[in-house]
Design an enzyme around this catalytic site. Sequence first.
Site, PDB file in Angstrom:
ATOM      1  N   HIS A  44     -51.959 105.232 -19.127  1.00  0.00           N
ATOM      2  CA  HIS A  44     -53.050 105.271 -19.842  1.00  0.00           C
ATOM      3  C   HIS A  44     -53.299 104.294 -21.116  1.00  0.00           C
ATOM      4  CE1 HIS A  44     -56.146 107.009 -22.567  1.00  0.00           C
ATOM      5  NE2 HIS A  44     -56.789 107.677 -21.559  1.00  0.00           N
ATOM      6  N   ASP A  45     -52.113 104.210 -22.083  1.00  0.00           N
ATOM      7  CA  ASP A  45     -52.512 103.207 -22.850  1.00  0.00           C
ATOM      8  C   ASP A  45     -51.645 102.043 -22.843  1.00  0.00           C
ATOM      9  OD1 ASP A  45     -53.779 105.217 -24.516  1.00  0.00           O
ATOM     10  OD2 ASP A  45     -52.323 105.725 -25.757  1.00  0.00           O
ATOM     11  N   THR A  46     -51.247 101.885 -21.450  1.00  0.00           N
ATOM     12  CA  THR A  46     -50.301 100.647 -21.240  1.00  0.00           C
ATOM     13  C   THR A  46     -50.742  99.800 -19.729  1.00  0.00           C
ATOM     14  OG1 THR A  46     -48.587 102.206 -20.014  1.00  0.00           O
ATOM     15  CG2 THR A  46     -48.223 101.404 -22.639  1.00  0.00           C
ATOM     16  N   MET A  83     -48.691 109.415 -23.237  1.00  0.00           N
ATOM     17  CA  MET A  83     -49.855 108.373 -22.758  1.00  0.00           C
ATOM     18  C   MET A  83     -49.329 106.916 -22.688  1.00  0.00           C
ATOM     19  SD  MET A  83     -52.872 109.660 -23.183  1.00  0.00           S
ATOM     20  CE  MET A  83     -54.203 108.849 -24.361  1.00  0.00           C
TER      21      MET A  83
END
Length: 408
Positions: free
Chosen positions: A215-217, A210
Amino acid sequence: MRSIFLPILTFAAHVAAQAENTYTATATDDVEKARATAKTLSPTSHVQGKAFNRLAIIWLENTDYDMAIGDPNLAWVAKQGITLSNYHAVTHPSQPNYMASIGGDYLGMQHDEFTQVDKNVSTVIDLLEDKGISWGHYQEDMPYSGFEGMAYVNQKNGKNDYVRKHNPAVSYNANAGIIDRLAVIKNLTTFYKDLEAETLPQWMFITPNMTSDGHDTSVTVAGTWTRTFLEPLLKDKRFMQNTLVLVTFDENETYTIQNRILAVLLGDAVPANLVGTTDNSYYSHYSEIATAEANWDLHTLGRFDVGANVFKLVADKTGDTVRPWSGDVPLKDMYFNSSYAGPLNDDKGGNKRYPAPNVALDGCGLHSRTVLPAIKKAWKGSKAPVYYTSSLETPDGQHPPKGYAPSD
């Protein structure tokens, strides 16, 4: 090692190996115990394809087309192959797109929750095994082969790492119920072991974690990961063996615009004269299945894979026709931003029945491929609704299949 695969729905002898729900625990102690005994396999095969002998699919996350192609590292990736500039996701959020890419439909899903699809619903995996073609999933930071849990966080910093929703094979009980299928759904570290041992499968689905997938970055992180992963492989003869690589995204980020995403084809299966070019043909995640079917002369699933465009690079060698979108609803009015009703849709209202595959889609005027016999047998006599045709045009939440509007 070599392995002879068994097609789906004919595995009575494997009843003792049923495993769905066996490996779902995420507590640290449970994971460690399962890791110690989890089975890992690396089956190989050498089935010649018409345009490529190996297909590696890499998915990144949640990025609009313009943002993706504007990233320097993804722009570098695009220059190594063919940019598919008219490639579309099929809905939102992430998980239904992953499900559609191997199953030929997302069955109404509009969430990222823990999902188990009934065992009589087939995927491209069944088509591959029917022809003896090896396959595998490589999942970054998956704790052990065949892990079925919802997620596994980084044990040092608590960040999201592996998530089930980005692992399409494990959500289909036809795969999760068989130990030997779980054994080829592995951590990305095993990719390098298989590369070194020259035991990579012919079809593979690669999911970064992720952080790596953006997605998280950010797209910057995703682009950096992708180039770092691919650049040495493009020069590695153990990987480049008439290999086609698809790099794409699950969906775009902005729900108010059309769900168009960047996709690039590269690898030594791409002819030199096509490197650095653009293909503006209409494609979707269903094209991933159709392209594998055409290349290896597989059977079909009898779902949206049947009418999907085969990537032109491949279609030029298989005789498939790449068609323009020509439905009653113009492509510019299709946004693919919401899901229709269906068995995996957890909203109130709507048809909850599994649609049956269209087992009559043999040949269908487009090609000579036929629906997998095991699928025909499993669904013989079914009274379930059928909404699949050989049409290129597929529905979305604003234009649902007949009988699967939210109010049905």
